[in-house]
Design an enzyme around this catalytic site. Structure first.
Site, mmCIF file in Angstrom:
data_model
loop_
_atom_site.group_PDB
_atom_site.id
_atom_site.type_symbol
_atom_site.label_atom_id
_atom_site.label_comp_id
_atom_site.label_asym_id
_atom_site.label_seq_id
_atom_site.Cartn_x
_atom_site.Cartn_y
_atom_site.Cartn_z
ATOM 1 N N LYS A 65 0.812 -1.214 0.000
ATOM 2 C CA LYS A 65 0.000 0.000 0.000
ATOM 3 C C LYS A 65 0.848 1.267 0.000
ATOM 4 O O LYS A 65 0.344 2.341 -0.284
ATOM 5 C CB LYS A 65 -0.964 -0.025 1.177
ATOM 6 C CG LYS A 65 -2.002 -1.129 1.002
ATOM 7 C CD LYS A 65 -3.127 -1.038 2.000
ATOM 8 C CE LYS A 65 -4.212 -2.046 1.706
ATOM 9 N NZ LYS A 65 -3.883 -3.396 2.222
ATOM 10 N N ASP A 66 2.143 1.127 0.291
ATOM 11 C CA ASP A 66 3.035 2.283 0.189
ATOM 12 C C ASP A 66 2.984 2.899 -1.206
ATOM 13 O O ASP A 66 3.045 4.115 -1.346
ATOM 14 C CB ASP A 66 4.489 1.867 0.483
ATOM 15 C CG ASP A 66 4.767 1.778 1.987
ATOM 16 O OD1 ASP A 66 4.157 2.547 2.752
ATOM 17 O OD2 ASP A 66 5.586 0.935 2.382
#
Ligand SMILES: *Cc1c(COP(=O)(O)O)cnc(C)c1O
Length: 430
Positions: A107-108
């Site tokens: 999700k970074d």
């Protein structure tokens, strides 16, 4: 590029509007109205391009001039400035490691892209921007890290009490500054329902720009295509089978979007835990959301996956065609734990519980398709999940980049499972 609502009861909007609004008023999801294949030459050149150059080519058509090209190139460069290696594990299975970013999870990528895009747009905005994010574990940390310190933007995180790991909770609750963590007495689905209620609350949205940083936001969703292209650049041989550990189905929807635009893929697998709405749907044609159940792969404990409508949209609602491109399987916690311990014993590779679901489904599929090879998305680092330590009987080494969190103190506001309290807190921020 214009974006329409999958519910088709709201007008079309620009990329900027879609990002700032997060969700259409009719509670559908924004979807690009023109998906053109990438030029064949792009695929031929893939090996010579840097990841930042690939990212720029992949995202450019969706933004069409709304961010100037120098700024966009820079956003892409910053978004993907960590490695995303495709690591061979067995003769036929590789792992696409998406956990080398600041919060050790895929999700970074979306969060870093979105925070920079929002920073770009909010410098021209008239009202304060509040980012509201419901998290089942990993989103909150990635979003908080992406937005921490961004001028003019406040972040409010809603997470389900007792259902995130220790490292995840520390990532959510120790930044302070413009980041506020609300600990909700309920499930991820409750968090998401409350976030949706707030986004549709005129009292709030008339006073501030309230936007979601969930994968329903196009600025989080669209950049998730990037690493499918990075994987292909590292892939050798006929098109791969790709197994995607899935919860809210944003990651898989991004991969399938990349495929519709020309990315060669043999087959997709939606790798699910006990939350099996999609596997059941592909079997029975009946789409029946359910309350989520808690599993080892907690970031995938989603009973009503928001992004599945985007996959249906990609296939114009044609289930027959979808079945041709996508299989789905649900695995139990026992099977997940077994995959973790057996792969560690046999190949020395430490899976996290989400990647383990992906690995398990891929291994199963390949056993029935002996001529094929593929990879699964290793969506987070094993050290993020206390459960892995228990399964393998010893602690996984915590990467140096997050060691400092262990000595910090959690700061959160406990809220009940209803909208009123959350609403009050949001109103106090604006
Ligand atoms: C969020 C998450 C998933 C699920 O991704 P979706 O896009 O919601 O399907 C899988 N693994 C990890 C580690 C996650 O954080």
């Amino acid at each position: 590029m214009r974006y329409f609502s999958t519910n088709r009861n709201s007008g079309t909007v620009s990329f900027r509007e879609a990002v700032l609004l997060g969700q259409p008023a009719d509670k559908g999801l924004y979807f690009p109205d023109d998906i053109s294949p990438l030029a064949g030459g792009f695929f031929d050149q893939l090996g010579e391009l840097t990841n930042a150059e690939i990212a720029l080519e992949v995202i450019r058509p969706f933004i069409s001039g709304e961010i100037d090209s120098t700024a966009l190139a820079r956003i892409c460069e910053e978004t993907v400035d960590f490695e995303i290696p495709l690591v061979p594990i067995t003769e036929r299975i590789s792992a696409l490691e998406l956990f080398h970013g600041p919060t050790l999870a895929f999700k970074d990528v979306g969060a870093r892209f979105m925070s920079r895009v929002l920073g770009y747009f909010s410098s021209e905005a008239d009202k304060k921007t509040v980012v509201l994010v419901a998290t089942s574990g990993d989103t909150g940390g990635a979003v908080a890290a992406g937005f921490h310190g961004v001028e003019g933007v406040d972040v409010v995180i809603l997470y389900p009490k007792g259902r995130v790991s220790r490292l995840q909770e520390l990532q959510l609750t120790t930044l302070g500054g413009n980041v506020t963590a609300l600990e909700l007495d309920g499930t991820f689905d409750d968090c998401q329902a409350i976030a949706k209620q707030a986004l549709a609350d005129d009292d709030i949205t008339s006073r501030a720009r309230l936007t979601s940083a969930n994968s329903i936001n196009v600025a989080r969703w669209l950049p998730q295509q990037f690493y499918y292209f990075f994987a292909l650049k590292q892939w050798d041989g006929p098109p791969p089978v790709i197994s995607v550990p899935s919860g809210n189905f944003g990651n898989l929807a991004a991969g399938m979007l990349a495929h519709v635009r020309g990315l060669p893929v043999r087959h997709f697998i939606a790798a699910c835990n006990a939350n099996d709405v999609v596997p059941r749907f592909l079997q029975t044609d009946r789409y029946e959301p359910m309350p989520s159940v808690a599993t080892l792969s907690n970031a995938m404990d989603v009973g009503s996956p928001s992004n599945f409508v985007r996959i249906m949209e990609l296939f114009n609602g044609d289930i027959g065609r979808l079945r041709h491109a996508l299989s789905a399987e649900s695995v139990s916690d026992e099977q997940t734990a077994d995959a973790i311990s057996s792969l560690l014993a046999e190949n020395g590779y430490a899976l996290d519980p989400h990647g383990a679901v992906g690995y398990r489904c891929l291994a199963h599929y390949l056993a029935e398709h002996p001529d094929e090879r593929g990879f699964f998305l290793e969506t987070a680092h094993a050290a993020k999940f206390d459960s892995v330590n228990e399964i393998i009987g010893k602690p996984v080494d915590i990467p140096a980049s997050v060691q400092h969190l262990l000595s910090k103190t959690k700061q959160s506001i406990e809220v009940g499972n209803d909208y009123a309290q959350v609403r009050e807190i949001l109103l106090s921020k604006i």
